[in-house]
Design an enzyme around this catalytic site. Structure first.
Site, PDB file in Angstrom:
ATOM      1  N   TYR A   1      -7.551  11.900  -0.688  1.00  0.00           N
ATOM      2  CA  TYR A   1      -8.285  11.253   1.038  1.00  0.00           C
ATOM      3  C   TYR A   1      -7.704  12.128   1.733  1.00  0.00           C
ATOM      4  O   TYR A   1      -8.479  12.780   2.351  1.00  0.00           O
ATOM      5  CB  TYR A   1      -7.670   9.778   1.162  1.00  0.00           C
ATOM      6  CG  TYR A   1      -7.654   8.590   2.616  1.00  0.00           C
ATOM      7  CD1 TYR A   1      -9.478   9.072   2.764  1.00  0.00           C
ATOM      8  CD2 TYR A   1      -6.626   8.525   2.481  1.00  0.00           C
ATOM      9  CE1 TYR A   1      -9.030   8.684   4.038  1.00  0.00           C
ATOM     10  CE2 TYR A   1      -6.354   8.409   3.878  1.00  0.00           C
ATOM     11  CZ  TYR A   1      -7.724   7.810   4.561  1.00  0.00           C
ATOM     12  OH  TYR A   1      -7.853   7.851   5.897  1.00  0.00           O
TER      13      TYR A   1
ATOM     14  N   ALA B   1      -1.101  17.248  -3.971  1.00  0.00           N
ATOM     15  CA  ALA B   1      -1.260  16.694  -4.995  1.00  0.00           C
ATOM     16  C   ALA B   1       0.233  15.626  -4.990  1.00  0.00           C
ATOM     17  O   ALA B   1       1.647  16.474  -5.246  1.00  0.00           O
ATOM     18  CB  ALA B   1      -0.728  17.493  -6.057  1.00  0.00           C
TER      19      ALA B   1
ATOM     20  N   SER C   1       5.997  12.357   5.409  1.00  0.00           N
ATOM     21  CA  SER C   1       5.756  10.531   5.407  1.00  0.00           C
ATOM     22  C   SER C   1       6.877  10.327   6.554  1.00  0.00           C
ATOM     23  O   SER C   1       8.014  11.253   6.750  1.00  0.00           O
ATOM     24  CB  SER C   1       5.946   9.707   4.543  1.00  0.00           C
ATOM     25  OG  SER C   1       5.278   9.164   5.052  1.00  0.00           O
TER      26      SER C   1
ATOM     27  N   TYR D   1       8.904   6.368  -4.581  1.00  0.00           N
ATOM     28  CA  TYR D   1       8.514   7.150  -3.352  1.00  0.00           C
ATOM     29  C   TYR D   1       9.228   7.672  -2.040  1.00  0.00           C
ATOM     30  O   TYR D   1       8.504   9.264  -1.341  1.00  0.00           O
ATOM     31  CB  TYR D   1       6.643   6.166  -3.004  1.00  0.00           C
ATOM     32  CG  TYR D   1       6.206   6.979  -2.109  1.00  0.00           C
ATOM     33  CD1 TYR D   1       5.136   8.250  -1.882  1.00  0.00           C
ATOM     34  CD2 TYR D   1       5.930   6.700  -0.766  1.00  0.00           C
ATOM     35  CE1 TYR D   1       4.862   8.846  -0.974  1.00  0.00           C
ATOM     36  CE2 TYR D   1       6.115   7.455  -0.039  1.00  0.00           C
ATOM     37  CZ  TYR D   1       5.132   7.756  -0.007  1.00  0.00           C
ATOM     38  OH  TYR D   1       4.258   8.959   1.029  1.00  0.00           O
TER      39      TYR D   1
ATOM     40  N   LYS E   1      10.036  11.964  -1.099  1.00  0.00           N
ATOM     41  CA  LYS E   1       9.773  12.998  -0.115  1.00  0.00           C
ATOM     42  C   LYS E   1      10.178  13.602   0.592  1.00  0.00           C
ATOM     43  O   LYS E   1      10.684  14.521   1.287  1.00  0.00           O
ATOM     44  CB  LYS E   1       9.322  12.468   1.050  1.00  0.00           C
ATOM     45  CG  LYS E   1       7.203  11.368   0.647  1.00  0.00           C
ATOM     46  CD  LYS E   1       6.269  12.787   1.184  1.00  0.00           C
ATOM     47  CE  LYS E   1       5.210  11.816   0.149  1.00  0.00           C
ATOM     48  NZ  LYS E   1       3.804  13.236  -0.085  1.00  0.00           N
TER      49      LYS E   1
ATOM     50  N   ASN F   1       0.849   6.318   9.965  1.00  0.00           N
ATOM     51  CA  ASN F   1      -0.122   5.675   9.219  1.00  0.00           C
ATOM     52  C   ASN F   1      -1.904   6.849   9.029  1.00  0.00           C
ATOM     53  O   ASN F   1      -2.375   6.138  10.210  1.00  0.00           O
ATOM     54  CB  ASN F   1      -0.289   4.455   9.721  1.00  0.00           C
ATOM     55  CG  ASN F   1       0.733   4.058   8.691  1.00  0.00           C
ATOM     56  OD1 ASN F   1       2.382   4.262   9.252  1.00  0.00           O
ATOM     57  ND2 ASN F   1       0.780   2.681   8.162  1.00  0.00           N
TER      58      ASN F   1
ATOM     59  N   VAL G   1      -1.687 -11.173   6.237  1.00  0.00           N
ATOM     60  CA  VAL G   1      -0.792 -10.528   7.281  1.00  0.00           C
ATOM     61  C   VAL G   1       0.928 -10.294   6.780  1.00  0.00           C
ATOM     62  O   VAL G   1       1.112 -12.614   7.038  1.00  0.00           O
ATOM     63  CB  VAL G   1      -1.044 -11.363   8.850  1.00  0.00           C
ATOM     64  CG1 VAL G   1      -0.011 -10.304   9.851  1.00  0.00           C
ATOM     65  CG2 VAL G   1      -2.984 -11.005   8.941  1.00  0.00           C
TER      66      VAL G   1
ATOM     67  N   ARG H   1       6.722  -9.099   4.276  1.00  0.00           N
ATOM     68  CA  ARG H   1       6.710  -8.063   2.800  1.00  0.00           C
ATOM     69  C   ARG H   1       7.817  -7.029   2.926  1.00  0.00           C
ATOM     70  O   ARG H   1       8.229  -6.487   3.737  1.00  0.00           O
ATOM     71  CB  ARG H   1       5.491  -6.803   2.690  1.00  0.00           C
ATOM     72  CG  ARG H   1       5.663  -6.396   1.172  1.00  0.00           C
ATOM     73  CD  ARG H   1       3.986  -4.980   1.312  1.00  0.00           C
ATOM     74  NE  ARG H   1       4.043  -4.144   2.778  1.00  0.00           N
ATOM     75  CZ  ARG H   1       3.096  -3.057   2.682  1.00  0.00           C
ATOM     76  NH1 ARG H   1       2.052  -3.567   2.046  1.00  0.00           N
ATOM     77  NH2 ARG H   1       3.062  -2.268   3.270  1.00  0.00           N
TER      78      ARG H   1
ATOM     79  N   ASP I   1       9.123  -3.647   4.599  1.00  0.00           N
ATOM     80  CA  ASP I   1       8.523  -3.066   5.532  1.00  0.00           C
ATOM     81  C   ASP I   1       9.551  -2.874   6.895  1.00  0.00           C
ATOM     82  O   ASP I   1      10.372  -4.030   6.964  1.00  0.00           O
ATOM     83  CB  ASP I   1       7.506  -4.434   5.671  1.00  0.00           C
ATOM     84  CG  ASP I   1       6.397  -4.362   5.219  1.00  0.00           C
ATOM     85  OD1 ASP I   1       5.644  -2.864   4.748  1.00  0.00           O
ATOM     86  OD2 ASP I   1       5.193  -5.014   5.478  1.00  0.00           O
TER      87      ASP I   1
HETATM   88  C1  UD1 Z   1       2.782   2.168   3.814  1.00  0.00           C
HETATM   89  C2  UD1 Z   1       4.827   2.483   2.902  1.00  0.00           C
HETATM   90  C3  UD1 Z   1       4.625   4.293   3.239  1.00  0.00           C
HETATM   91  C4  UD1 Z   1       3.464   4.760   2.701  1.00  0.00           C
HETATM   92  C5  UD1 Z   1       2.686   4.442   3.708  1.00  0.00           C
HETATM   93  C6  UD1 Z   1       1.263   6.111   3.163  1.00  0.00           C
HETATM   94  C7  UD1 Z   1       5.535   0.761   1.878  1.00  0.00           C
HETATM   95  C8  UD1 Z   1       6.507  -0.582   2.044  1.00  0.00           C
HETATM   96  N1  UD1 Z   1       5.163   1.263   2.768  1.00  0.00           N
HETATM   97  O1  UD1 Z   1       3.702   2.556   4.902  1.00  0.00           O
HETATM   98  O2  UD1 Z   1       5.715   4.267   2.657  1.00  0.00           O
HETATM   99  O3  UD1 Z   1       3.939   6.210   3.755  1.00  0.00           O
HETATM  100  O4  UD1 Z   1       2.258   3.254   3.360  1.00  0.00           O
HETATM  101  O5  UD1 Z   1       0.269   5.359   3.837  1.00  0.00           O
HETATM  102  O6  UD1 Z   1       4.568   0.518   1.267  1.00  0.00           O
HETATM  103  N2  UD1 Z   1      -0.054  -5.227   6.553  1.00  0.00           N
HETATM  104  C9  UD1 Z   1      -0.794  -6.431   6.072  1.00  0.00           C
HETATM  105  N3  UD1 Z   1      -1.598  -6.890   4.791  1.00  0.00           N
HETATM  106  C10 UD1 Z   1      -1.954  -5.772   4.150  1.00  0.00           C
HETATM  107  C11 UD1 Z   1      -1.325  -4.320   3.661  1.00  0.00           C
HETATM  108  C12 UD1 Z   1      -0.276  -4.443   5.432  1.00  0.00           C
HETATM  109  O7  UD1 Z   1      -0.168  -7.357   6.870  1.00  0.00           O
HETATM  110  O8  UD1 Z   1      -2.560  -6.292   2.956  1.00  0.00           O
HETATM  111  C13 UD1 Z   1       0.493  -4.773   7.241  1.00  0.00           C
HETATM  112  C14 UD1 Z   1       1.977  -4.076   6.842  1.00  0.00           C
HETATM  113  O9  UD1 Z   1       3.413  -5.301   6.895  1.00  0.00           O
HETATM  114  C15 UD1 Z   1       2.693  -3.017   7.754  1.00  0.00           C
HETATM  115  C16 UD1 Z   1       1.151  -2.623   8.432  1.00  0.00           C
HETATM  116  O10 UD1 Z   1       0.392  -4.162   7.981  1.00  0.00           O
HETATM  117  O11 UD1 Z   1       3.237  -4.127   9.160  1.00  0.00           O
HETATM  118  C17 UD1 Z   1       1.014  -1.235   7.375  1.00  0.00           C
HETATM  119  O12 UD1 Z   1       0.693  -1.623   6.658  1.00  0.00           O
HETATM  120  P1  UD1 Z   1       0.294  -0.410   5.393  1.00  0.00           P
HETATM  121  O13 UD1 Z   1      -0.937   0.101   5.806  1.00  0.00           O
HETATM  122  O14 UD1 Z   1       1.048  -0.340   4.171  1.00  0.00           O
HETATM  123  O15 UD1 Z   1       1.271   0.578   5.417  1.00  0.00           O
HETATM  124  P2  UD1 Z   1       3.198   0.900   6.042  1.00  0.00           P
HETATM  125  O16 UD1 Z   1       3.240   0.215   5.419  1.00  0.00           O
HETATM  126  O17 UD1 Z   1       3.375   1.473   7.040  1.00  0.00           O
END
Ligand code: UD1
Length: 338
Positions: free
Chosen positions: A11, A82, A125, A150, A154, A180, A218, A296, A299
């Site tokens: 990506y 990678a 990250s 993971y 890093k 992000n 959410v 989750r 988080d």
């Molecule tokens: C996640 C990883 C992080 C990694 C990053 C890479 C976790 C706990 N953390 O970060 O280590 O570096 O991805 O991109 O997995 N959310 C929802 N519903 C969903 C998915 C996400 O509500 O189905 C919320 C999450 O609670 C968070 C936000 O959306 O508040 C962003 O989530 P996500 O895209 O997974 O990123 P991170 O948690 O910040």
């Protein structure tokens, strides 16, 4: 100048390859295709009208890495993507993550350390900060114990690079701490291709909007934020890609102040999950099916970057808005499902 991009069909890697080719760097891609496809090369070529060299190679094979550098002795710049990146999977399969993310790093650095002059860019990250005590997060914020293998790879990865740089003046490295990444190239020729059910917010949103998933969960609305949902710094992947080119040029032009440097790469603006949903609904002109569920595990409440160092030292700044990034994700999702 010839640059090696490991994971260059993934990506972020594919978007970086495009920006490198646009800037007339020559690119060699190594990828084991574990989370990518050779078709991505066609997307890169459609955008740039150039076809970078691609070699299918697994960096865990030390002798293959040695052979590559023997054959490509003119490669001195490496951008290293990678790696495995699924947080949940890393908890289940820690050794896979340590092997995949750290052995490979060691094998690459072993090759670069003996060169007269080498440049290395590492995908790090913002996860290294955990829940920072102060926002926005500066590069000097302390790192927190990693929540997952993971995240640990890093942190350890950065430490390994720092240690080898200390004793290797000819090696110059930069770790970019991404916030992000979201979005896709505006041409919709390349973008994110999540394996299975997406764990990240934006691909889950676009797959729900297109009808592949019933509804978005959410994760929690009882966080101490204005609307109760978590806050993150969502950065357009093309902005992120351009930060890599800026970092590489800093090293190539010997503008770096230390031979190991760290930069935050984000927009500097935090958005809550509900704000992302609202922005997505607006740009896509759809109504998203979602429900609030429990938090989750793992988080954090809020993370967004202080981008001052990247803005001033790298001379790089994000330009895309959240809306623009979400629209590009949506266009990409529509294209791959059509
Ligand atoms: C996640 C990883 C992080 C990694 C990053 C890479 C976790 C706990 N953390 O970060 O280590 O570096 O991805 O991109 O997995 N959310 C929802 N519903 C969903 C998915 C996400 O509500 O189905 C919320 C999450 O609670 C968070 C936000 O959306 O508040 C962003 O989530 P996500 O895209 O997974 O990123 P991170 O948690 O910040």
């Amino acid at each position: 100048m010839k640059i090696l991009v490991t994971g260059g069909l993934g990506y972020i890697g594919s978007h970086v390859v495009v920006e490198l080719l646009n800037e007339n760097f020559e690119v060699v891609i190594l990828d084991n295709l574990s989370n990518s496809s050779e078709n991505v090369l066609d997307g890169i070529t459609a955008i740039t009208h150039k076809k970078p060299e691609f070699i299918k190679l697994d960096l865990r094979e030390k002798s293959a890495v040695q052979d590559f550098f023997k054959k490509y002795s003119d490669v001195s710049g490496v951008i290293h993507f990678a790696a495995s990146k699924a947080v949940g999977e890393s908890v289940e399969l820690p050794l896979l993550y340590y092997e995949n993310n750290l052995n490979t790093l060691i094998y690459l650095l072993s090759q670069l350390k003996d060169k007269n002059n080498a440049q290395f860019i590492f995908s790090s990250s913002c996860t290294v900060y955990g829940q920072a005590d102060e926002l926005p997060i500066t590069e000097s914020a302390p790192t927190k114990p990693a929540e997952s293998p993971y995240g640990n790879t890093k942190q350890i990865g950065e430490e390994i690079i720092k240690d080898i740089c200390k004793v290797t003046p000819n090696l110059n490295a930069i770790a970019l701490r991404y916030f992000n990444p979201i979005g896709a190239h505006e041409s919709a020729e390349i973008g994110e291709l999540p394996l299975g059910v997406p764990q990240n917010l934006v691909p889950y949103i676009t797959q729900t909007a297109i009808g592949m998933r019933e509804e978005l969960s959410v994760f929690g609305d009882d966080y101490p934020t204005e609307d109760g949902t978590c806050i993150r710094d969502y950065i357009h992947v093309v902005d992120l890609a351009k930060a890599h080119v800026a970092a590489l040029k800093r090293l190539v032009n010997a503008k770096n102040k230390d031979n190991f440097e760290v930069f935050n790469i984000g927009t500097g603006k935090g958005s809550s999950v509900l704000e992302v949903i609202t922005a997505f609904e607006k740009v896509s002109n759809t109504k998203l099916n979602y429900k609030i569920v429990d938090r989750r595990e793992g988080d954090i409440t809020a993370a967004y970057a202080d981008t001052h160092k990247a803005n001033t030292e790298l001379g790089w700044k994000s330009i895309y808005s959240l809306e623009k990034a979400l629209l590009s994700s949506w266009k990409w999702e529509q294209k791959i499902r059509s």
